[in-house]
Design a protein around this motif. Structure first.
Motif, PDB file in Angstrom:
ATOM      1  N   THR A  75     -10.656   6.997  -4.696  1.00  0.00           N
ATOM      2  CA  THR A  75      -9.808   6.291  -3.749  1.00  0.00           C
ATOM      3  C   THR A  75      -9.002   7.327  -2.970  1.00  0.00           C
ATOM      4  OG1 THR A  75      -9.652   4.452  -5.285  1.00  0.00           O
ATOM      5  CG2 THR A  75      -8.025   4.532  -3.539  1.00  0.00           C
ATOM      6  N   ARG A  76      -9.034   7.231  -1.629  1.00  0.00           N
ATOM      7  CA  ARG A  76      -8.356   8.196  -0.770  1.00  0.00           C
ATOM      8  C   ARG A  76      -7.244   7.514   0.013  1.00  0.00           C
ATOM      9  NH1 ARG A  76     -13.753   8.828  -1.100  1.00  0.00           N
ATOM     10  NH2 ARG A  76     -14.431  10.851  -1.836  1.00  0.00           N
ATOM     11  N   LYS A  77      -6.102   8.158   0.091  1.00  0.00           N
ATOM     12  CA  LYS A  77      -4.947   7.599   0.794  1.00  0.00           C
ATOM     13  C   LYS A  77      -5.129   7.777   2.294  1.00  0.00           C
ATOM     14  CE  LYS A  77       0.067   7.814   0.948  1.00  0.00           C
ATOM     15  NZ  LYS A  77       1.263   8.465   0.415  1.00  0.00           N
ATOM     16  N   LEU A  78      -4.776   6.734   3.061  1.00  0.00           N
ATOM     17  CA  LEU A  78      -4.816   6.794   4.515  1.00  0.00           C
ATOM     18  C   LEU A  78      -3.397   6.970   5.042  1.00  0.00           C
ATOM     19  CD1 LEU A  78      -7.388   3.967   5.261  1.00  0.00           C
ATOM     20  CD2 LEU A  78      -7.773   6.419   5.225  1.00  0.00           C
ATOM     21  N   LEU A  79      -3.267   7.760   6.092  1.00  0.00           N
ATOM     22  CA  LEU A  79      -1.961   8.099   6.645  1.00  0.00           C
ATOM     23  C   LEU A  79      -1.746   7.381   7.974  1.00  0.00           C
ATOM     24  CD1 LEU A  79      -2.280  11.931   5.977  1.00  0.00           C
ATOM     25  CD2 LEU A  79      -1.145  10.243   4.546  1.00  0.00           C
ATOM     26  N   LEU A  80      -0.725   6.539   8.015  1.00  0.00           N
ATOM     27  CA  LEU A  80      -0.359   5.795   9.222  1.00  0.00           C
ATOM     28  C   LEU A  80       1.159   5.829   9.366  1.00  0.00           C
ATOM     29  CD1 LEU A  80      -2.620   2.753   8.484  1.00  0.00           C
ATOM     30  CD2 LEU A  80      -2.756   4.009  10.603  1.00  0.00           C
ATOM     31  N   HIS A  81       1.653   5.473  10.544  1.00  0.00           N
ATOM     32  CA  HIS A  81       3.097   5.336  10.744  1.00  0.00           C
ATOM     33  C   HIS A  81       3.596   4.123   9.953  1.00  0.00           C
ATOM     34  CE1 HIS A  81       3.537   8.400  13.822  1.00  0.00           C
ATOM     35  NE2 HIS A  81       2.424   7.962  14.375  1.00  0.00           N
ATOM     36  N   ALA A  82       4.847   4.162   9.550  1.00  0.00           N
ATOM     37  CA  ALA A  82       5.434   3.087   8.740  1.00  0.00           C
ATOM     38  C   ALA A  82       5.360   1.740   9.449  1.00  0.00           C
ATOM     39  CB  ALA A  82       6.886   3.422   8.392  1.00  0.00           C
ATOM     40  N   ALA A  83       5.555   1.725  10.768  1.00  0.00           N
ATOM     41  CA  ALA A  83       5.490   0.468  11.520  1.00  0.00           C
ATOM     42  C   ALA A  83       4.074  -0.099  11.506  1.00  0.00           C
ATOM     43  CB  ALA A  83       5.948   0.696  12.957  1.00  0.00           C
ATOM     44  N   GLU A  84       3.071   0.770  11.617  1.00  0.00           N
ATOM     45  CA  GLU A  84       1.681   0.318  11.568  1.00  0.00           C
ATOM     46  C   GLU A  84       1.333  -0.223  10.188  1.00  0.00           C
ATOM     47  OE1 GLU A  84      -0.600   3.139  14.814  1.00  0.00           O
ATOM     48  OE2 GLU A  84      -0.226   3.969  12.825  1.00  0.00           O
ATOM     49  N   ILE A  85       1.807   0.446   9.156  1.00  0.00           N
ATOM     50  CA  ILE A  85       1.547  -0.013   7.784  1.00  0.00           C
ATOM     51  C   ILE A  85       2.153  -1.383   7.559  1.00  0.00           C
ATOM     52  CG2 ILE A  85       2.048   0.413   5.346  1.00  0.00           C
ATOM     53  CD1 ILE A  85       1.766   3.404   5.933  1.00  0.00           C
TER      54      ILE A  85
END
Length: 149
Positions: free
Chosen positions: A76-86
């Motif tokens: 399982t790999r973590k995806l990186l997004l902005h907090a607002a997008e998450i």
């Protein structure tokens, strides 16, 4: 430049919105992706503890991988997004019944990125309609090509 596409996602889902996310990868995974040893067919995106993860993507290790590293090809790999997008994605998934699917992996400024789609599932008759429409478009192109000659 696209590395791998998830064609099954467009067949099985209506894609409403798309987001570009970074991925937390190990060194051997980046080398394997550059070599084209990536498969997204069975992959999907999940929410766990307020974070977004890519689950089920298969990255095959190169035979020249280091001896002290034991590669796990479907970790399982973590995806990186902005907090607002998450928060937007989590709200849509939990309240509106959407699903998150990986659409493709590509390079952007030398970094590996994952295109995520916010999707609704297609019913069987929707898939048949889409296939008929695609066949009709192909037939139209063939007719236009013959007409120009």
């Amino acid at each position: 430049m696209s590395i791998a596409d998830n064609k099954k996602a467009f067949h099985d889902y209506f894609i409403e919105e798309q987001f570009e996310a970074g991925i937390v990868l190990e060194g051997w995974e980046v080398k394997a992706i550059r070599a084209g040893r990536l498969q997204l067919k069975e992959a999907y995106v999940i929410v766990r503890n307020g974070e977004i993860y890519l689950f089920g993507a298969h990255i095959g290790a190169l035979p020249t991988a280091s001896t002290h590293i034991h590669p796990d090809s479907v970790r399982t790999r973590k995806l990186l997004l902005h907090a607002a997008e998450i928060s937007k994605l989590i709200g849509k998934v939990e309240r509106s019944g959407y699903t998150m699917v990986p659409l493709n992996m590509h390079f952007s400024k030398g970094r590996v990125k994952c295109q995520i789609g916010l999707a609704k599932g297609k019913k069987q008759h929707d898939k048949r309609d889409a296939e008929k429409e695609r066949d009709w478009q192909r037939e139209q192109q063939k007719i236009m090509k013959q007409h120009r000659r």
